[in-house]
Design a protein around this motif. Structure first.
Motif, short mmCIF file in Angstrom:
data_model
loop_
_atom_site.label_atom_id
_atom_site.label_comp_id
_atom_site.label_asym_id
_atom_site.label_seq_id
_atom_site.Cartn_x
_atom_site.Cartn_y
_atom_site.Cartn_z
N VAL A 116 0.84 -1.20 0.00
CA VAL A 116 0.00 0.00 0.00
C VAL A 116 0.87 1.25 0.00
N GLU A 117 1.92 1.24 0.80
CA GLU A 117 2.82 2.39 0.87
C GLU A 117 3.44 2.69 -0.48
N ARG A 118 3.70 1.65 -1.28
CA ARG A 118 4.30 1.83 -2.61
C ARG A 118 3.25 2.10 -3.69
N GLY A 119 2.01 2.19 -3.29
CA GLY A 119 0.96 2.48 -4.26
C GLY A 119 0.45 1.27 -4.99
N GLN A 120 0.86 0.08 -4.59
CA GLN A 120 0.41 -1.16 -5.23
C GLN A 120 -0.84 -1.65 -4.51
N CYS A 121 -1.94 -0.96 -4.75
CA CYS A 121 -3.17 -1.25 -4.02
C CYS A 121 -4.38 -0.76 -4.79
N MET A 122 -5.54 -1.28 -4.38
CA MET A 122 -6.81 -0.74 -4.81
C MET A 122 -7.19 0.37 -3.84
N LEU A 123 -7.70 1.47 -4.36
CA LEU A 123 -8.17 2.53 -3.49
C LEU A 123 -9.50 2.12 -2.85
N ALA A 124 -9.87 2.80 -1.79
CA ALA A 124 -11.16 2.53 -1.15
C ALA A 124 -12.28 2.74 -2.16
N PRO A 125 -13.34 1.94 -2.11
CA PRO A 125 -14.41 2.04 -3.12
C PRO A 125 -15.00 3.44 -3.27
N LYS A 126 -15.16 4.16 -2.17
CA LYS A 126 -15.78 5.48 -2.25
C LYS A 126 -14.91 6.48 -3.00
N ILE A 127 -13.58 6.28 -2.99
CA ILE A 127 -12.69 7.20 -3.72
C ILE A 127 -12.86 7.00 -5.22
N ASP A 128 -12.79 5.74 -5.68
CA ASP A 128 -13.02 5.46 -7.09
C ASP A 128 -14.38 5.98 -7.54
N TRP A 153 -12.91 18.36 -3.01
CA TRP A 153 -12.96 17.61 -1.74
C TRP A 153 -11.57 17.13 -1.35
N ASP A 154 -11.45 16.79 -0.07
CA ASP A 154 -10.18 16.35 0.50
C ASP A 154 -10.20 14.85 0.77
N THR A 155 -9.04 14.24 0.65
CA THR A 155 -8.88 12.84 1.00
C THR A 155 -7.39 12.56 1.14
N VAL A 156 -7.03 11.32 1.37
CA VAL A 156 -5.63 10.90 1.41
C VAL A 156 -5.53 9.58 0.65
N ALA A 157 -4.48 9.43 -0.17
CA ALA A 157 -4.29 8.20 -0.93
C ALA A 157 -2.79 7.93 -1.07
N PRO A 158 -2.41 6.67 -1.24
CA PRO A 158 -1.00 6.34 -1.44
C PRO A 158 -0.45 7.00 -2.70
N ARG A 159 0.87 7.25 -2.68
CA ARG A 159 1.52 7.91 -3.81
C ARG A 159 1.52 7.00 -5.04
N LEU A 160 1.21 7.58 -6.18
CA LEU A 160 1.22 6.87 -7.45
C LEU A 160 2.66 6.56 -7.85
N GLN A 161 2.92 5.31 -8.22
CA GLN A 161 4.28 4.91 -8.58
C GLN A 161 4.80 5.72 -9.77
N GLY A 162 6.04 6.15 -9.66
CA GLY A 162 6.68 6.91 -10.73
C GLY A 162 6.62 8.41 -10.54
N PHE A 163 5.74 8.87 -9.66
CA PHE A 163 5.57 10.30 -9.44
C PHE A 163 6.23 10.69 -8.12
N ALA A 164 7.38 11.34 -8.21
CA ALA A 164 8.14 11.72 -7.02
C ALA A 164 7.48 12.91 -6.33
#
Length: 236
Positions: free
Chosen positions: A74-86, A218-229
């Motif tokens: 999850v920390e590396r962004g290898q995850c599904m986001l929470a359903p409500k975010i999608d 709106w505001d939220t928090v999500a793991p960093r997308l891979q490749g984007f520093a």
């Protein structure tokens, strides 16, 4: 006396459908997701088919789901986001049936599948070749024939399939990747989760006549997308 196999399968499918219904009604609708087409897609798309077997029980939970069997997925962004975010992202884009979408960060393929129910076609980029192949299999199972999965780093690789009406970043970035705006059609929009923890903002950039307008609904928090520093820092 044991129940016939067909009855057990039917009971399982009914239970999954009911759980999916509860996910939509209890988690997603309260997040201002009101678009009828989005809600219909959420009810009919089998989210559980995009979840790794080890985390199947989390398919409808309000949480991120690791796509790798390690503690840092999850920390590396290898995850599904929470359903409500999608769902809220899809809702706010107000996609039209004729529109073409670019997604960056395919993951399991679930978001691409959701978007594909709302637009003409989806091109989705995944930096990890193994995840890309899994996403292709998931999308084929879901009969999402208008989705193309490419192995690419959306932060720097050339994009030859555009321009697009919509660009979706399925993960957070430190700042809006302005180089992607060149791949938007006039009238197109880009949506991304922008910022640093503990607070990020969903940011929509719309392109009109060579100019752009930005809203942060709106505001939220999500793991960093891979490749984007992270943001560039000055060094003195």
């Amino acid at each position: 006396m044991s129940l016939p196999l067909n009855s057990l399968i039917d009971d399982t499918q009914d239970t999954l459908a009911h759980t999916r219904y509860n996910m939509v009604e209890q988690q997603i609708r309260p997040w201002n997701v009101k678009d009828a087409a989005v809600l219909d897609a959420l009810h009919t798309l089998r989210r559980e088919d995009f979840v790794p077997p080890a985390h199947y029980q989390k398919a409808f939970m309000d949480t991120e789901i690791p796509l790798r069997d390690d503690a840092f997925a999850v920390e590396r962004g290898q995850c599904m986001l929470a359903p409500k975010i999608d769902a809220r992202i899809a809702n706010d884009l107000q996609l039209q049936p004729h529109e073409r979408v670019l997604e960056i960060g395919t993951g399991s393929g679930y978001m691409a599948a959701l978007l594909s129910r709302l637009c003409q076609d989806v091109t989705t980029l995944e930096i990890d070749a193994e995840l890309a192949e899994t996403a292709r299999e998931n999308l084929a199972t879901a009969e999402c024939h208008n989705v193309t999965v490419r192995v690419a780093d959306g932060s720097k690789d050339a994009l030859n399939d555009g321009p697009f009406d919509v660009i979706v970043l399925s993960g957070s970035v430190a700042e809006v990747p302005t180089h992607l705006l060149a791949h938007l059609k006039d009238g197109g929009r880009l949506i991304a989760i922008v910022g640093e923890q503990p607070m990020m903002r969903v940011t929509i950039v719309q392109k009109n006549g060579g100019q752009t307008t930005t809203t942060t609904p709106w505001d939220t928090v999500a793991p960093r997308l891979q490749g984007f520093a992270g943001k560039s820092k000055f060094v003195f």
